[in-house]
Design a protein around this motif. Structure first.
Motif, short mmCIF file in Angstrom:
data_model
loop_
_atom_site.label_atom_id
_atom_site.label_comp_id
_atom_site.label_asym_id
_atom_site.label_seq_id
_atom_site.Cartn_x
_atom_site.Cartn_y
_atom_site.Cartn_z
N GLN A 6 -5.32 -17.95 0.88
CA GLN A 6 -4.60 -17.29 1.96
C GLN A 6 -4.35 -15.82 1.64
N LEU A 7 -4.02 -15.55 0.37
CA LEU A 7 -3.77 -14.17 -0.04
C LEU A 7 -5.03 -13.34 0.04
N ILE A 8 -6.17 -13.96 -0.38
CA ILE A 8 -7.46 -13.26 -0.29
C ILE A 8 -7.77 -12.93 1.17
N PHE A 9 -7.51 -13.86 2.07
CA PHE A 9 -7.77 -13.61 3.50
C PHE A 9 -6.93 -12.46 4.01
N LEU A 10 -5.65 -12.40 3.60
CA LEU A 10 -4.79 -11.31 4.02
C LEU A 10 -5.29 -9.97 3.50
N LEU A 11 -5.75 -9.98 2.26
CA LEU A 11 -6.30 -8.74 1.70
C LEU A 11 -7.51 -8.27 2.48
N LEU A 12 -8.36 -9.23 2.85
CA LEU A 12 -9.55 -8.88 3.65
C LEU A 12 -9.15 -8.25 4.97
N THR A 13 -8.05 -8.74 5.54
CA THR A 13 -7.66 -8.29 6.86
C THR A 13 -6.95 -6.94 6.85
N TYR A 14 -6.12 -6.72 5.82
CA TYR A 14 -5.23 -5.57 5.91
C TYR A 14 -5.52 -4.41 4.97
N SER A 15 -6.33 -4.56 3.93
CA SER A 15 -6.50 -3.47 2.98
C SER A 15 -7.40 -2.41 3.52
N SER A 16 -7.25 -1.19 3.05
CA SER A 16 -8.12 -0.10 3.47
C SER A 16 -8.12 0.98 2.41
N PHE A 17 -9.16 1.85 2.50
CA PHE A 17 -9.25 2.99 1.62
C PHE A 17 -8.84 4.24 2.36
N TYR A 247 -5.87 1.30 -15.84
CA TYR A 247 -4.74 2.21 -15.62
C TYR A 247 -4.80 2.89 -14.25
N LEU A 248 -5.85 2.64 -13.50
CA LEU A 248 -6.01 3.24 -12.18
C LEU A 248 -5.32 2.41 -11.10
N PRO A 249 -5.04 3.00 -9.93
CA PRO A 249 -4.47 2.20 -8.83
C PRO A 249 -5.39 1.02 -8.51
N LEU A 250 -4.80 -0.02 -7.97
CA LEU A 250 -5.52 -1.27 -7.74
C LEU A 250 -6.80 -1.08 -6.94
N GLU A 251 -6.71 -0.30 -5.82
CA GLU A 251 -7.90 -0.17 -4.98
C GLU A 251 -9.00 0.64 -5.66
N THR A 252 -8.62 1.55 -6.55
CA THR A 252 -9.61 2.39 -7.23
C THR A 252 -10.34 1.61 -8.32
N ARG A 253 -9.73 0.56 -8.83
CA ARG A 253 -10.40 -0.26 -9.85
C ARG A 253 -11.65 -0.94 -9.30
N GLY A 254 -11.64 -1.19 -7.99
CA GLY A 254 -12.80 -1.81 -7.38
C GLY A 254 -13.73 -0.83 -6.69
N TYR A 255 -13.32 0.42 -6.59
CA TYR A 255 -14.06 1.42 -5.82
C TYR A 255 -15.43 1.70 -6.42
N LEU A 256 -15.47 1.96 -7.72
CA LEU A 256 -16.75 2.29 -8.36
C LEU A 256 -17.68 1.07 -8.44
N PRO A 257 -17.18 -0.11 -8.81
CA PRO A 257 -18.08 -1.28 -8.78
C PRO A 257 -18.68 -1.52 -7.40
N ALA A 258 -17.90 -1.29 -6.34
CA ALA A 258 -18.42 -1.46 -4.98
C ALA A 258 -19.49 -0.41 -4.69
N PHE A 259 -19.26 0.82 -5.17
CA PHE A 259 -20.25 1.89 -4.99
C PHE A 259 -21.57 1.53 -5.67
N TYR A 260 -21.49 1.07 -6.92
CA TYR A 260 -22.71 0.74 -7.65
C TYR A 260 -23.40 -0.50 -7.07
#
Length: 480
Positions: A6-17, A247-260
């Motif tokens: 349920q938490l994963i679904f909420l993240l999918l719905t509401y998170s943004s960059f 040590y980076l903000p949560l959304e930035t920890r996934g930013y580069l892996p998503a880019f690559y």
């Protein structure tokens, strides 16, 4: 497990960059926006997995019958083959691409759940990537940075984030103004594919000079140079992104892996059966003309026989649908190349009438030109009912969205005597009222009065259907 899903679904719905600007800090005589963390730390068992799904372009809902994903058993996709493919990519880029478990997870999840979305993104890239490459080359930046716009906006030039970022490169107001983008009531160059791309190149160039590392430059583009500097400090001066990542903000920890992961999948799309069709224009099939007088995009589209929405997508920076005029460095209009000669030929007709601003088209509501919104109504249905265009309905009422409230009155005619004229057509008729009885229907009621039809009853009483017919309701009856 259920709570985690349920938490994963909420993240999918509401998170943004977005780049959330807080203040401007001086660094080596160059002012670069410093951003606040805007996503709170989340209590979740697997933060890497939360990051993995927490991207704007993954949330993009696209429907198309032209490009379907091909289901492949990705368990047959060997890790050692991926290591080799990533090594091959690393040998032809300035980025440092190395296999690690996090990057592999991103790639596998994208393959499992977003192959069709990737195909659509590749269709869009046919127009935008040549434009990006032109300016990346101008500033001597790695061409692979073009994939950053996929993460930022899903290659949608009219993208808006909840935090105020706009356009393909998701500039905030402060950052956009700082890098020379014009933002006013009629023009917002954050939406301009050309101007915003050049601004992004300038920003990324300065970030690279600051950190001397493309991984950190991209992380700073997302979270701000201040957050990256703090992460380096907390890591004891280490400048390896994968080492300071925690040590980076949560959304930035996934930013580069998503880019690559995006970089890899675009490069190996054929291997993974991601085969978009070549639809629409490419950037090289368009050109620009300078505007000599204020003119509306609707007028241009009408004269040139172009789809209005298509022309607005090519020119998303003109917020009101009107291109203003300025004598110095006039505004440009992007057109398909095969329409440039038509524009020149019909220039006099295009400029013949100076368009009024949209706000001046708002018509004052009155009992004689309006319609009361009923439950279940929508703008398209109302426009169709009164034989007017949806665009007119929104313009006359000053509507920017399709949101309606039951009971509000909408202007449905630019003639103040609209209902009076309707009444005059029936001036010979005597107006009576009839109280609906239990079990009554429009057909039964129409039979009670000579020369009265069901359609007339609907028209006289603003009824869409018999669902609104309840016992006790008074109906207007116009007897001959």
């Amino acid at each position: 497990m259920k709570k985690i899903l349920q938490l994963i679904f909420l993240l999918l719905t509401y998170s943004s960059f977005a780049q959330n600007s807080e203040e401007i800090q001086s660094i080596d005589n160059f002012y670069i926006p410093v951003y606040k963390d805007f996503l709170a730390k989340q209590s979740i068992v697997d933060k890497d997995y939360a990051n993995l799904i927490d991207f704007k372009w993954l949330q993009t809902q696209i429907t198309s019958s032209e490009s379907k994903s091909v289901e492949v058993n990705i368990t047959d996709f060997d890790t050692f083959l991926l290591i080799k493919q990533l090594k091959d990519l690393n040998n032809k880029t300035l980025f440092q691409i190395e296999h690690n478990p996090t990057l592999e997870r991103y790639i596998r999840v994208f393959l499992r759940s977003r192959k069709e979305t990737l195909a659509h993104l590749m269709e869009r890239s046919r127009y935008y990537f040549p434009l990006f490459e032109k300016y990346l080359d101008k500033y001597d930046l790695p061409l692979e940075i073009k994939y950053l716009a996929v993460i930022e906006s899903a290659l949608k030039p009219q993208s808006k984030s909840k935090t105020g970022a706009r356009g393909l490169w998701q500039f905030t107001y402060a950052t956009g103004k700082h890098f020379g983008l014009e933002i006013n009531s009629m023009v917002d160059e954050r939406y301009d594919p050309v101007k915003s791309t050049e601004a992004a190149c300038k920003f990324l160039n300065k970030l690279y000079k600051m950190f001397g590392n493309w991984d950190l430059a991209l992380a700073a583009y997302n979270s701000g140079p201040g957050n990256v500097t703090k992460a380096i400090r907390r890591a004891g001066g280490n400048k390896n992104y994968w080492e300071i990542r925690k040590y980076l903000p949560l959304e930035t920890r996934g930013y580069l892996p998503a880019f690559y992961a995006t970089f890899y999948l675009f490069e190996y799309n054929i291997f993974h059966n991601i085969k978009p069709k070549k639809t629409g224009l490419s950037y090289f099939e368009t050109d620009t003309v300078k505007i000599k007088k204020q003119v509306s995009i609707n007028k241009i589209a009408s004269v040139l026989g172009l789809n209005n929405e298509f022309l607005k997508i090519l020119n998303p920076q003109y917020k009101t649908g009107v291109i203003p005029y300025k004598s110095v460095d006039p505004y440009a209009l992007v057109l398909p190349k095969n329409k440039i000669s038509d524009f020149i030929r019909f220039e006099e007709k295009i400029y013949s009438d100076k368009p009024a601003r949209q706000t001046s088209k708002i018509i004052k509501v009155s009992p004689y030109n309006s319609y009361k919104v009923k439950k279940g109504d929508n703008l398209s249905r109302i426009a169709s009912k009164f034989n007017i265009r949806l665009e007119q309905l929104k313009m006359w009422n000053g509507l920017e969205t399709n949101y309606l409230i039951e009971g509000q009155h909408l202007v449905i005619s630019d003639k103040n005597n609209f209902h009076k004229l309707s009444l005059n057509k029936n001036k010979e008729r005597e107006i009576k009222t009839y109280i609906v009885q239990k079990g009554g229907s429009l057909f039964i009621i129409s039979r009670k009065f000579p020369d009265v039809s069901v359609n007339q009853l609907k028209e006289w009483n603003n009824l869409h259907s018999e669902n609104n017919l309840e016992p006790g309701i008074k109906l207007i009856i116009k007897k001959s």
